[in-house]
Scaffold this motif. Structure first.
Motif, PDB file in Angstrom:
ATOM      1  N   LYS A  88       0.373 -31.794 -18.852  1.00 15.73           N
ATOM      2  CA  LYS A  88       0.677 -33.115 -19.542  1.00 15.73           C
ATOM      3  C   LYS A  88       0.357 -32.480 -21.231  1.00 15.73           C
ATOM      4  N   VAL A  89       1.541 -33.327 -22.030  1.00 18.59           N
ATOM      5  CA  VAL A  89       1.431 -32.186 -23.230  1.00 18.59           C
ATOM      6  C   VAL A  89       1.305 -33.796 -24.095  1.00 18.59           C
ATOM      7  N   PHE A  90       0.831 -33.493 -25.314  1.00 15.71           N
ATOM      8  CA  PHE A  90      -0.202 -34.530 -26.381  1.00 15.71           C
ATOM      9  C   PHE A  90       0.913 -33.768 -27.550  1.00 15.71           C
ATOM     10  N   ALA A  91       1.686 -34.283 -27.725  1.00 19.21           N
ATOM     11  CA  ALA A  91       2.942 -34.426 -28.929  1.00 19.21           C
ATOM     12  C   ALA A  91       2.640 -35.454 -30.013  1.00 19.21           C
ATOM     13  N   VAL A  92       2.195 -34.448 -31.783  1.00 22.46           N
ATOM     14  CA  VAL A  92       1.551 -35.650 -32.415  1.00 22.46           C
ATOM     15  C   VAL A  92       2.308 -34.921 -33.705  1.00 22.46           C
ATOM     16  N   ASP A  93       2.148 -36.215 -34.299  1.00 21.78           N
ATOM     17  CA  ASP A  93       3.081 -36.098 -35.614  1.00 21.78           C
ATOM     18  C   ASP A  93       2.620 -37.586 -36.684  1.00 21.78           C
ATOM     19  N   ILE A  94       2.918 -37.239 -37.891  1.00 28.50           N
ATOM     20  CA  ILE A  94       2.637 -38.246 -38.500  1.00 28.50           C
ATOM     21  C   ILE A  94       3.501 -38.540 -39.153  1.00 28.50           C
ATOM     22  N   ASN A  95       5.055 -38.671 -39.342  1.00 27.94           N
ATOM     23  CA  ASN A  95       6.516 -39.770 -39.095  1.00 27.94           C
ATOM     24  C   ASN A  95       6.207 -40.800 -38.458  1.00 27.94           C
ATOM     25  N   ASP A  96       6.279 -41.718 -38.588  1.00 26.45           N
ATOM     26  CA  ASP A  96       6.725 -42.869 -37.339  1.00 26.45           C
ATOM     27  C   ASP A  96       8.029 -43.208 -36.977  1.00 26.45           C
ATOM     28  N   SER A  97       9.322 -42.762 -38.030  1.00 25.33           N
ATOM     29  CA  SER A  97      10.565 -42.357 -37.513  1.00 25.33           C
ATOM     30  C   SER A  97      10.239 -41.779 -36.102  1.00 25.33           C
ATOM     31  N   GLU A  98      10.328 -40.559 -36.626  1.00 24.85           N
ATOM     32  CA  GLU A  98      10.070 -39.498 -36.284  1.00 24.85           C
ATOM     33  C   GLU A  98       9.132 -39.314 -34.108  1.00 24.85           C
ATOM     34  N   LEU A  99       8.124 -40.194 -34.417  1.00 23.32           N
ATOM     35  CA  LEU A  99       7.536 -40.435 -33.248  1.00 23.32           C
ATOM     36  C   LEU A  99       8.485 -41.927 -32.944  1.00 23.32           C
ATOM     37  N   PHE A 100       9.243 -42.904 -32.918  1.00 22.17           N
ATOM     38  CA  PHE A 100      10.405 -43.740 -32.411  1.00 22.17           C
ATOM     39  C   PHE A 100      11.014 -42.977 -31.181  1.00 22.17           C
ATOM     40  N   LYS A 101      11.535 -41.689 -32.341  1.00 30.07           N
ATOM     41  CA  LYS A 101      12.988 -41.456 -31.924  1.00 30.07           C
ATOM     42  C   LYS A 101      12.283 -40.387 -30.728  1.00 30.07           C
ATOM     43  N   LEU A 102      10.693 -39.931 -30.703  1.00 27.70           N
ATOM     44  CA  LEU A 102      10.869 -38.933 -29.644  1.00 27.70           C
ATOM     45  C   LEU A 102      10.282 -40.275 -28.671  1.00 27.70           C
ATOM     46  N   LYS A 103       9.678 -40.926 -28.582  1.00 29.21           N
ATOM     47  CA  LYS A 103       9.864 -41.971 -27.294  1.00 29.21           C
ATOM     48  C   LYS A 103      10.761 -42.627 -26.634  1.00 29.21           C
ATOM     49  N   GLN A 104      12.517 -42.450 -27.398  1.00 35.05           N
ATOM     50  CA  GLN A 104      13.257 -42.781 -26.873  1.00 35.05           C
ATOM     51  C   GLN A 104      13.881 -41.598 -26.132  1.00 35.05           C
ATOM     52  N   HIS A 105      13.549 -40.374 -26.527  1.00 35.08           N
ATOM     53  CA  HIS A 105      14.028 -39.495 -25.693  1.00 35.08           C
ATOM     54  C   HIS A 105      13.400 -39.527 -24.834  1.00 35.08           C
TER      55      HIS A 105
END
Length: 233
Positions: A88-105
């Motif tokens: 498992k990987v916990f992927a942490v960021d405070i930037n909503d835009s980056e997290l949105f792109k991460l979910k897409q990837h």
């Protein structure tokens, strides 16, 4: 009638000629098979960087990792692939835009072993004692509450768990103040070493240089990586 001296000299000359021919053949074969080293392509360089970072986290398939300051998943995705479905990987960021792109990837890659977390500036919101290794790559210099972040990451690591902080520094700024370095999105290894030790980590090694960088407008610079661990009781 034989002439021992002449015969010995003749045999010596024949041997010398044989050795010379052998050397020429070896040199010819060597030049035929050795090709000039080609510089790595950008894709190969990036793949090599990801592989090296995953390696120094000392993870095994099935472990749990945290990518703090994950962005759009530059390291999250190779970590998830390496750890496999049991990991498992916990992927942490405070930037909503980056997290949105991460979910897409993640959706495009079909990866189901990543939990995306919207962190705070002073707290990655990771589970206590639940992480085998944590990575902060090219993000630590962006953290204004870096002391609190290090303490939270330490609390999230299992005893003996590893943290890797990776940053870059240019030669001309290495002796400047911390404030001056972070203005240029850089940080020197000695600064982070002191801060990690103050946060209660045991320093295992500082890989400096970890990776070289091409000279740019900022001059010569390099990537370095600090590897530390949470002490065992």
């Amino acid at each position: 009638m034989s002439f021992p001296v002449f015969s010995a000299r003749l045999e010596t000359e024949k041997l010398s000629q044989t050795l010379v021919r052998s050397a020429i053949l070896l040199l010819t074969a060597s030049s035929a098979f050795s090709q000039p080293t080609q510089p790595l392509s950008e894709a190969d360089r990036v793949a090599d960087m990801k592989q090296r970072v995953v390696h120094i986290l000392h993870l095994r398939a099935g472990d749990t990792a945290a990518d703090v300051g994950c962005g759009d998943g530059f390291y999250t995705i190779p970590l998830a692939r390496f750890l496999g479905p049991a990991g498992k990987v916990f992927a942490v960021d405070i930037n909503d835009s980056e997290l949105f792109k991460l979910k897409q990837h993640l959706s495009e890659e079909g990866l189901k072993n990543v939990e995306v977390i919207k962190g705070a500036e002073d707290d990655p919101k990771l589970p206590a004692d639940g992480v085998d290794a944590a990575l902060i790559a090219n993000a630590y210099h962006e953290m204004p509450a870096h002391e609190a972040m290090l303490h939270h990451v330490r609390d999230a690591l299992k005893h003996g768990g590893v943290i890797v902080v990776m940053e870059r520094i240019s030669d001309k700024r290495e002796k400047e103040s911390r404030d001056e370095q972070i203005k240029h999105h850089e940080l020197a290894p000695q600064v982070v070493r002191q801060e990690a030790a103050a946060a209660g980590f045991e320093i295992m090694e500082v890989l400096d240089p970890f990776l070289g960088r091409l000279t740019d407008d900022e001059g010569k610079s390099r990537w370095w990586a600090l590897v530390a661990r949470k002490p065992t009781p």
